[in-house]
Design an enzyme around this catalytic site. Structure first.
Site, PDB file in Angstrom:
ATOM      1  N   ASP A  57      -2.904   2.236  -8.509  1.00 43.66           N
ATOM      2  CA  ASP A  57      -2.716   0.884  -7.978  1.00 43.66           C
ATOM      3  C   ASP A  57      -1.557   0.938  -6.979  1.00 43.66           C
ATOM      4  OD1 ASP A  57      -4.427   0.494 -10.192  1.00 43.66           O
ATOM      5  OD2 ASP A  57      -3.669  -1.533 -10.518  1.00 43.66           O
ATOM      6  N   LYS A 112      -6.902  -5.860  -4.765  1.00 36.72           N
ATOM      7  CA  LYS A 112      -6.214  -6.503  -5.882  1.00 36.72           C
ATOM      8  C   LYS A 112      -5.258  -7.555  -5.351  1.00 36.72           C
ATOM      9  CE  LYS A 112      -3.009  -5.172  -9.639  1.00 36.72           C
ATOM     10  NZ  LYS A 112      -2.379  -4.015 -10.319  1.00 36.72           N
ATOM     11  N   LYS A 116      -9.763  -7.103  -8.203  1.00 37.95           N
ATOM     12  CA  LYS A 116      -8.914  -7.238  -9.389  1.00 37.95           C
ATOM     13  C   LYS A 116      -7.896  -8.348  -9.179  1.00 37.95           C
ATOM     14  CE  LYS A 116      -5.526  -4.771 -12.271  1.00 37.95           C
ATOM     15  NZ  LYS A 116      -4.854  -3.470 -12.546  1.00 37.95           N
TER      16      LYS A 116
END
Length: 329
Positions: A166, A229, A265
């Site tokens: 991430d 995300k 996400k």
């Protein structure tokens, strides 16, 4: 800078680009800027009204039970604190594998998300379960570091066994209009990630406008993101139905043009089963059922899991057990 970023991403995903694939968008800084600023402007009122409308949908009984289990399976169970210890990470891994120790029919979570130095501990805790280990990297959460430092961060996490990375974008560069710099960093991080899937975090609460969120979404996908995300969970404004809806529209449209599917996400601020169900409705009604799978949609949350478990117990027993019946993360 590669001239065929979309083609490369298509090859990775095993897809075939359409006749309108965006093969030359990243040929130069000027073509990238022209494309991103040529995206349709976001109708703020319309976007927020649609998100609010979809949020009023309600589901009952068996559909609710299905949604709860689906949401559990989409959770990236996360601990990203300076006080994290190996013991805390091991406990989190055990919970990811068996979220409800009293009911082994409860699904596992999608992943455990930790700092790079805790990846080895997390991998040991979830070994053999199918639960992935995700690691934040690239000087999370601020992203304020030199590129070689960010890449070293990524390589350390991958070497320790991370299945997913991430990363955070350089919001300062993005807001200053240095799109090629942000693009190049994502490409470099993707390369350093190797076989690990890459989630690109925009920190939507710092991007100021919905137009910027749309541009960041397309920029991340063009550069090879496997997921886009919303947030780090470390700022005041994190995932919202409106910004997630906007990102879902982006991945839907990107696949329509390129044949490449990218995950989404939302992270931060999603705490209740009711919230999770609203987001699942957004997914189904915006991107479609192909995204209703934890390979393509995740929740970045920890407290959410406990509420999902309590609601699951209530459906099974008819009684609301309360927070004492779930483990404290």
């Amino acid at each position: 800078m590669p001239t065929t970023a979309t083609s490369a991403a298509t090859e990775r995903a095993g897809g075939t680009p359409s006749a309108h694939a965006l093969t030359d968008v990243a040929a130069s800084d000027s073509t990238l800027r022209r494309f991103l600023h040529g995206l349709p402007g976001v109708d703020t009122v319309g976007l927020e009204a649609r998100a609010a409308s979809l949020g009023t949908r309600s589901i009952k009984t068996t559909a609710k039970a299905y949604a709860i289990d689906l949401a559990i399976s989409m959770v990236d169970l996360t601990t990203l604190e300076g006080a994290d210890t190996p013991g805390k990470v091991r406990a989190l891994g055990v919970k990811a594998v068996h979220p409800d120790p009293t009911d082994r029919t409860a699904p596992t979570t999608a992943a455990v998300c930790v700092y790079p130095d805790m990846v080895t501990t997390a991998k040991e805790a979830v070994a053999g379960s199918g639960v992935k280990v995700a690691s934040v990297a690239t000087a999370f959460p601020a992203g304020r570091a030199a590129l070689d430092v960010k890449l070293a961060d990524v390589r350390d996490a991958v070497a320790a066994g991370a299945d997913e990375i991430d990363m955070v974008i350089d919001r300062g560069a993005f807001l200053a209009g240095h799109y090629a710099k942000v693009y190049d960093e994502i490409v470099a991080v993707k390369e350093a990630s190797g076989a690990a899937r890459l989630k690109v975090i925009f920190e939507t609460g710092e991007l100021s406008t919905y137009d910027n969120i749309r541009r960041a979404s397309w920029l991340g996908m063009l550069a090879g993101a496997d997921f886009i995300k919303t947030s780090t969970g470390k700022v005041a404004v994190n995932a919202t139905p409106a910004n997630t809806l906007l990102m879902l529209e982006a991945v839907r449209d990107f696949r329509a043009q390129t044949g490449v599917q990218v995950g989404v996400k939302p992270a931060g601020g999603i705490r209740t089963t009711k919230d999770a169900v609203k987001f699942l409705v957004l997914v189904k009604e915006t991107a479609g059922e192909d995204w209703l799978d934890n390979h393509w949609f995740r929740f970045g949350a920890s407290s959410l899991l406990n509420d999902l478990l309590m609601q699951r117990q209530k459906l099974a027993t008819g009684r609301y057990s309360g927070p004492d019946y779930v483990t404290v993360d």
